[in-house]
Design an enzyme around this catalytic site. Structure first.
Site, mmCIF file in Angstrom:
data_model
loop_
_atom_site.group_PDB
_atom_site.id
_atom_site.type_symbol
_atom_site.label_atom_id
_atom_site.label_comp_id
_atom_site.label_asym_id
_atom_site.label_seq_id
_atom_site.Cartn_x
_atom_site.Cartn_y
_atom_site.Cartn_z
ATOM 1 N N GLU A 43 4.063 42.058 -34.564
ATOM 2 C CA GLU A 43 2.779 41.385 -34.788
ATOM 3 C C GLU A 43 2.865 40.576 -36.077
ATOM 4 O OE1 GLU A 43 -0.343 44.233 -35.199
ATOM 5 O OE2 GLU A 43 -0.424 44.689 -33.065
ATOM 6 N N ARG B 212 -11.170 59.489 -28.597
ATOM 7 C CA ARG B 212 -11.711 60.791 -28.986
ATOM 8 C C ARG B 212 -12.923 60.589 -29.897
ATOM 9 N NH1 ARG B 212 -7.638 59.553 -32.703
ATOM 10 N NH2 ARG B 212 -8.567 59.342 -34.762
HETATM 11 C C1 MV4 Z 1 -1.279 46.119 -39.431
HETATM 12 C C2 MV4 Z 1 -1.504 45.675 -40.748
HETATM 13 C C3 MV4 Z 1 -1.335 44.338 -40.990
HETATM 14 N N1 MV4 Z 1 -0.943 43.511 -39.999
HETATM 15 N N2 MV4 Z 1 -0.903 45.256 -38.478
HETATM 16 C C4 MV4 Z 1 -1.939 50.752 -40.315
HETATM 17 C C5 MV4 Z 1 -2.352 51.819 -39.392
HETATM 18 C C6 MV4 Z 1 -1.991 51.332 -38.058
HETATM 19 N N3 MV4 Z 1 -2.987 51.732 -37.130
HETATM 20 C C7 MV4 Z 1 -1.892 49.857 -38.179
HETATM 21 N N4 MV4 Z 1 -1.908 49.560 -39.573
HETATM 22 C C8 MV4 Z 1 -1.801 48.296 -40.013
HETATM 23 N N5 MV4 Z 1 -1.436 47.392 -39.088
HETATM 24 C C9 MV4 Z 1 -0.734 43.986 -38.776
HETATM 25 N N6 MV4 Z 1 -0.344 43.149 -37.823
HETATM 26 C C10 MV4 Z 1 -1.899 46.579 -41.699
HETATM 27 C C11 MV4 Z 1 -2.035 47.904 -41.350
HETATM 28 C C12 MV4 Z 1 -2.431 48.786 -42.410
HETATM 29 C C13 MV4 Z 1 -3.671 49.416 -42.419
HETATM 30 C C14 MV4 Z 1 -4.573 49.266 -41.387
HETATM 31 C C15 MV4 Z 1 -5.787 49.893 -41.401
HETATM 32 C C16 MV4 Z 1 -6.119 50.694 -42.480
HETATM 33 C C17 MV4 Z 1 -5.246 50.871 -43.516
HETATM 34 C C18 MV4 Z 1 -4.013 50.237 -43.502
HETATM 35 C C19 MV4 Z 1 -3.139 50.435 -44.561
HETATM 36 C C20 MV4 Z 1 -1.918 49.810 -44.529
HETATM 37 C C21 MV4 Z 1 -1.558 49.009 -43.446
#
Ligand code: MV4
Length: 506
Positions: A200, A292
């Site tokens: 992504e 959930r």
């Molecule tokens: C991401 C992102 C930035 N760009 N995807 C972290 C948990 C997982 N569910 C997906 N996550 C992320 N995906 C893209 N394409 C940044 C995160 C992320 C994050 C997301 C939600 C809450 C906290 C976070 C902390 C670090 C990275």
């Protein structure tokens, strides 16, 4: 007709579910491990059954043991809570096969959403925006490189069976792609038994904003608005609030519509959550769907006035939703703090132990979803979260003031908790101004460290004083606090509650 529910969980969520059961005239059955004989969910239920040893694998994750208990107690349904077996499709299928209602979505939906590539495909079909990236699994490092060049750096490499941040990699340069691709594949295989990975575009400065949804067995789906969950550390949420201070009503409506479309696309039944990433330009992207009830569900309940657990049970019972979308409105503001037995000064290490003294806050706008009591020993085997503090007020600013008051009223003696850390979060200007994203904890690390000095020491002193007070009161109030003249008491549990300067009072 659901008359008896087995709660396949422990701790605060087991009690939360049982409370809904009591109010609905439904009998509840607790299951517990040998380490949880003295846990409160056991005595809280109408019936209880020991299902195995302390390790989760032997008890709360043991499908056979739980099904056996369900049959012995002749339950109509099983509520899985969160964590443990709540997103396990095999468990949901097994319940169905045994003629027991699983309070949750269909196993097919859980599988479709558990696989992140298939979730992305479903969302694209439903017209829900997803982060730009691959729609299919990558078959080679070369292909990964090609995709990266096309979408542009930085990118995120993710495991299709991952989620919640596990098996995720940030790639910033072309030179790193092949190596990271191979490492991610190996790690995904080791962690999830599946090495499917996808790419992504990296969303910078993202907010984690999620929408609560409810779907019934008749095809009706509504959303119950948003929760801002950006105060996280290593993918563990610490503070959540609703509504999000970052989105306006136009964006809120748009995201709500997409959340409903997402749920409808997979025939969602029950309570679920659509997680979005929202970038600084207010563009939003589907991230994951949680099939959930979530830890932070109470802030939605407080703001929209709907009991989500009761709704889950009614839906599982086959009843049509009793709400239309236009019936759902957000009123006021709610904040939740997760109270954990952990040492925030030593890398947030879990610090289980015995609760020697417990003084829980009370008063207007307060809700505590907890399960601990004085004398209770927190087992080392499970999650260190000992409860949730939820406040509601008419406006965000008042909710913050209320949370601040309540965090100072809360006293837990005997083990290390994160309460002081939470008090510091509440005072960080970026938090108070609602000016934060998922980088909040990192960016404010300095401010969140304890500062040596008066405030800290007086707090230590008050805790010791409170304990002396407690010991003296044990001796039937002969002396000590009871004999002090009013206003002169050296022993004052509440003395550390410093008043904020310049805060508007109402
Ligand atoms: C991401 C992102 C930035 N760009 N995807 C972290 C948990 C997982 N569910 C997906 N996550 C992320 N995906 C893209 N394409 C940044 C995160 C992320 C994050 C997301 C939600 C809450 C906290 C976070 C902390 C670090 C990275």
């Amino acid at each position: 007709m659901i008359r008896k529910v087995l709660v396949a969980n422990r701790g605060e969520i087991a009690i939360r579910v049982m409370r809904a059961c009591y109010e609905m005239g439904i009998r509840s059955v607790a299951v517990y491990s040998t380490a949880d004989r003295l846990s409160r969910h056991v005595v809280f239920a109408n019936e209880a059954e020991c299902i195995g040893g302390a390790s989760s694998a032997d008890s709360y994750l043991n499908i056979d043991h739980i099904i056996e208990a369900a049959k012995k107690h002749k339950v109509d349904a099983i509520h899985p809570g969160y964590g443990f077996l709540s997103e396990n499709s095999e468990f949901a299928r097994r319940c169905e096969a045994e003629g027991i209602i699983f309070i949750g979505p269909k196993p097919e939906t859980m599988e479709l959403m558990g696989d992140k590539i298939s979730a992305r495909i479903q969302m694209i079909k439903a017209g829900v925006p997803v982060v730009p990236g691959t729609q299919e699994q990558l078959s080679s490092g070369e292909e990964a490189l090609e995709v990266c060049r096309k979408i542009g750096f930085p990118v995120m490499l993710k495991a299709s069976m991952g989620g919640g941040g596990k098996g995720m990699r940030l790639i910033e340069r072309e030179e790193d792609v092949i190596e990271m691709y191979n490492a991610a594949k190996n790690e995904a295989m080791a962690s999830f038994g599946d090495d499917t990975v996808y790419i992504e575009k990296f969303v910078e400065e993202p907010h984690h904003i999620e929408f609560q949804i409810l779907g019934d067995k008749h095809g009706n789906v509504i959303h119950l608005y948003d929760r801002e969950c950006s105060v996280q550390r290593r993918h563990q949420k610490i503070v959540e609030e609703s509504p999000s201070p970052f989105i306006d009503d136009t964006l809120r409506r748009e995201m709500g519509e997409k959340a409903v479309a997402a749920a409808k696309a997979v025939g969602y039944i029950g309570a679920g959550t659509i997680e979005f990433l929202v970038d600084k330009h207010h563009h939003f992207y589907f991230l994951e769907m949680n099939t959930r009830l979530q830890v932070e569900h109470p802030i939605t309940e407080e703001v929209v006035g709907v009991d989500l657990v009761k709704q889950q049970i009614l839906i599982a019972d086959g009843q049509p939703l009793g709400y239309r979308q236009e019936d759902i409105r957000q009123r006021g503001h709610a904040i939740e703090c997760r109270i954990c037995a952990e040492d925030t000064e030593h890398n947030f290490m879990p610090s289980p132990g015995t609760i020697v003294q417990l003084t829980e806050p009370h008063g207007i706008g307060i809700r505590i979803d907890s399960y601990v009591y004085e004398g209770y020993e927190i087992p080392v085997h499970y999650d260190p979260m000992i409860g949730k503090l939820i406040v509601w007020a008419t406006e965000r600013q008042y909710a913050i003031e209320r949370m601040r008051r309540v965090l100072y009223e809360y006293k837990i003696v005997g083990l290390t908790t994160n309460i002081r850390y939470l008090r510091r979060i509440i005072d960080v200007p970026d938090f108070r101004e609602g000016n934060y994203n998922t980088y909040f904890i990192e960016r404010n690390a300095e401010r969140l460290r304890p500062r040596p000095g008066f405030k800290n020491e007086s707090e230590e002193m008050a805790v010791i004083a409170a304990y002396i007070d407690y010991l003296m009161n044990l001796e039937e109030n002969t002396g000590g606090a009871a004999e002090c003249k009013q206003g002169q008491s050296a022993i004052n549990r509440w003395r550390t509650f410093g008043l904020q300067k310049g805060v508007l009072r109402v």
